[in-house]
Design an enzyme around this catalytic site. Sequence first.
Site, PDB file in Angstrom:
ATOM      1  N   THR A  62       9.359 136.327 -30.880  1.00  0.00           N
ATOM      2  CA  THR A  62       9.551 137.784 -30.923  1.00  0.00           C
ATOM      3  C   THR A  62       8.468 138.435 -30.075  1.00  0.00           C
ATOM      4  OG1 THR A  62       7.972 138.229 -32.727  1.00  0.00           O
ATOM      5  CG2 THR A  62      10.240 137.662 -33.357  1.00  0.00           C
ATOM      6  N   ASP A  63       8.664 139.699 -29.734  1.00  0.00           N
ATOM      7  CA  ASP A  63       7.526 140.461 -29.243  1.00  0.00           C
ATOM      8  C   ASP A  63       6.694 140.841 -30.474  1.00  0.00           C
ATOM      9  OD1 ASP A  63       5.677 141.782 -27.725  1.00  0.00           O
ATOM     10  OD2 ASP A  63       7.127 142.952 -26.594  1.00  0.00           O
ATOM     11  N   TRP A  64       5.542 141.407 -30.227  1.00  0.00           N
ATOM     12  CA  TRP A  64       4.582 141.725 -31.296  1.00  0.00           C
ATOM     13  C   TRP A  64       5.276 142.558 -32.384  1.00  0.00           C
ATOM     14  CZ3 TRP A  64      -0.898 140.782 -31.349  1.00  0.00           C
ATOM     15  CH2 TRP A  64      -1.593 141.440 -32.379  1.00  0.00           C
ATOM     16  N   ASN A  65       5.501 141.936 -33.529  1.00  0.00           N
ATOM     17  CA  ASN A  65       6.134 142.595 -34.671  1.00  0.00           C
ATOM     18  C   ASN A  65       7.511 143.177 -34.355  1.00  0.00           C
ATOM     19  OD1 ASN A  65       6.353 143.564 -37.318  1.00  0.00           O
ATOM     20  ND2 ASN A  65       5.473 145.550 -36.792  1.00  0.00           N
ATOM     21  N   SER A  66       8.186 142.652 -33.338  1.00  0.00           N
ATOM     22  CA  SER A  66       9.504 143.247 -33.031  1.00  0.00           C
ATOM     23  C   SER A  66      10.518 142.907 -34.122  1.00  0.00           C
ATOM     24  CB  SER A  66      10.010 142.815 -31.657  1.00  0.00           C
ATOM     25  OG  SER A  66      10.289 141.440 -31.625  1.00  0.00           O
TER      26      SER A  66
END
Length: 737
Positions: free
Chosen positions: A273-277
């Site tokens: 994932t992207d950061w906390n996506s």
Amino acid sequence: MRIIKFALTLMAVAVGSVAMAQTANVDERVEELLSKMTLEEKIGQMNQLSGGYQFTDMIREGKVGSILNIVDPVEINAVQRVAVEESRLGIPLLVSRDVIHGFRTIFPIPIGMAATFDPAIVEQGARVSAIEATASGVRWTFSPMLDIARDPRWGRVAEGSGEDPYLDVQMGVAMVKGYQGEDFTDPTSMAACIKHFVGYGAAEGGRDYNTTMISERALRNTYFPAFKACVDAGALTLMTSFNDVDGIPSTGNDWLLQDILREEWGFDGMVVTDWNSSGEMIAHGFAEDLKDATAISINAGVDMDMMSWGYIQYVKQLVEEGRISMETIDNAVRNILRLKFRLGLFENPYVDETLARKVAYAPEHLAAAKQCAVESIILIQNNNNVLPLKGVETILVTGPMADAPYDQLGTWAFDGEEQHTVTPLTALRKDYNVIYEPVLAYSRDDNTANIKAAKKAAKKADAIVVCVGEEAILSGEAHSLSNLNLQGAQSELIAAMKATGKPVVVVVIAGRPLTIERDLAECDAMLYAFHPGTMGGEAIADLITGREVPSGKLPMTFLRDAGQAPFYYNHPMTGRPNNGTETLLNDIPLKAGQTSLGCTSYYLDTGYGPLFPFGYGLSYTTFEYSNITLDKSVLNKSDYIHIDFDLTNTGDYEATEVVQIYVRDLVGSVVRPVKELKGFMRVTLKPGETKHLMYDLPVSDLAFWNRDMEYVVEPGEFQLWVAGDSASGEAITFEVR
Ligand code: BGC
């Protein structure tokens, strides 16, 4: 004591199993290890956290598969030792970092690298990044960013290759090859992460994280190609994007992550994932809570969670409740373990702690960064051939970017160190007698009090170099702007310098294409440097003195006004195109009739055109294209279009031209772009020299996703241009049967 003994036993087991497994192939090793893992250990592999020492206990318990954002080799080795020697199965951590355009030696920001139109130097840049970062123990970078960007208001245009899918493919593949090298197990090989999948650059209004509406056809024709090409080139990992496309956040989009990525493209790498996506799907209103978001992202096909903390908290429960199958978990863990085996982490988990400092800023790294910077800088204007500055002894250097070692590194240069940066001021001092009056302390500074001093100093100078632009922090993630004029009093400074009557050279050092039309009117020459990195100052001095000749070309259209965005050269043909009559605001008679203005597609205030087209860039010499011919005017789908042409250097400097090949498909089952870049080559010529050149373009490269959503070359008439930018040249027509 007990722990040490236990650890030693484990080590013996680990060493034994490594020896045994060395003969087995990666997939067998994955299965063997997977069969030994508890559900908790599997979940741990899927968890990525930012930091090092603070997670020691979790690492020992097998609750962390990867970490990001630590770069000290001592800390990296220490936490790695806990994973390898103290966790039950000894699975090494994968250490990651945003190494976006260099680790210590900073190269130009990616949009600058794209301006080189030189995949070889970009690949070399990525190799240098990998050598320097892996020496610290970082084996995974979150690069390249492949997001097509057609709106310079979006701050992240800095991080990509601009607006064109073909250039995006070439640059993306070059970076993947450079990072990963020939052999993944080589300790200098760093896994690439192609991001952000997908459509992130299409954020409405250029506002970061905003929604996007992209049709499947546009995804396939424009946004997918670089991802697909990098998958084919062996990219080891992929990151999902923050945005939604047509209502589905990428991190929860099984069509993207399974149907397209895994099934159509055969990707066997790892998805993060992207950061906390994953967690952000709650704010999107697409998930009820973190548990729900976790189920959605894992079921969509995400293997590893970056910083939502949802996987580690909820996966066990979700499996027990039957919301995530064991098979789904196993597949995710397979992808993660496969990556770790591929990188040889089990054999080589540690790094020589003295290496990082030895390889940082190696002379050959600095040389490559300088070469890349030289090639990335674009000559925008050169009235009366003011540049190169010859026969000039004393120059006034002014402007907030003349000596801004931190800011010229650009966005995402976490590990670059400003004390190693060569600024234009430092470099120009070696060539000229320099008077320095910065006037403005930083790019947003609007205090004009010191302009007076600069004007006075200008009297003693033969020429003025004004370095303006953007501080690093004004572009990059979360740094969108709605006004793209130079910030602060920079334009006033340029105008004041022009008023002195001395030749004025403006050097723009910025993270995006700015709207510089009014500044062009106030200077003789302009060089445009997308944040050029560690060696930027030397590159700029080499160009100003004429030791080097500019060859950079625009990877994005330059706008007259931000209100024109999004504006890109390869837009679909409109039913009311430019008909050559452009009635602008002041041409409109009073009480003009509603239909008297031509009714075509343009702005009343800025007209049809951009300020400068994609592919534009001047040189100190001039080039002439002649005798452009195709060997056949009617071709089959399996043919190559054989293009012959002559290129002559008609000026006084040895120089490099970026030859560009564009095609237009005149009639399609869907509306086609007005032009599409299909090839380019860098050609160096001596003054007066003519080279006969050839380019073979496969007809199959004219394929696109048509009305039936099939990837085909549709027969019919095409036009082709060979030119120095996307707005020049004469069309040649050919037919495909
Ligand atoms: C960015 C990514 C980056 C990640 C890790 C996110 O905010 O969108 O591009 O790789 O952070 O730092």
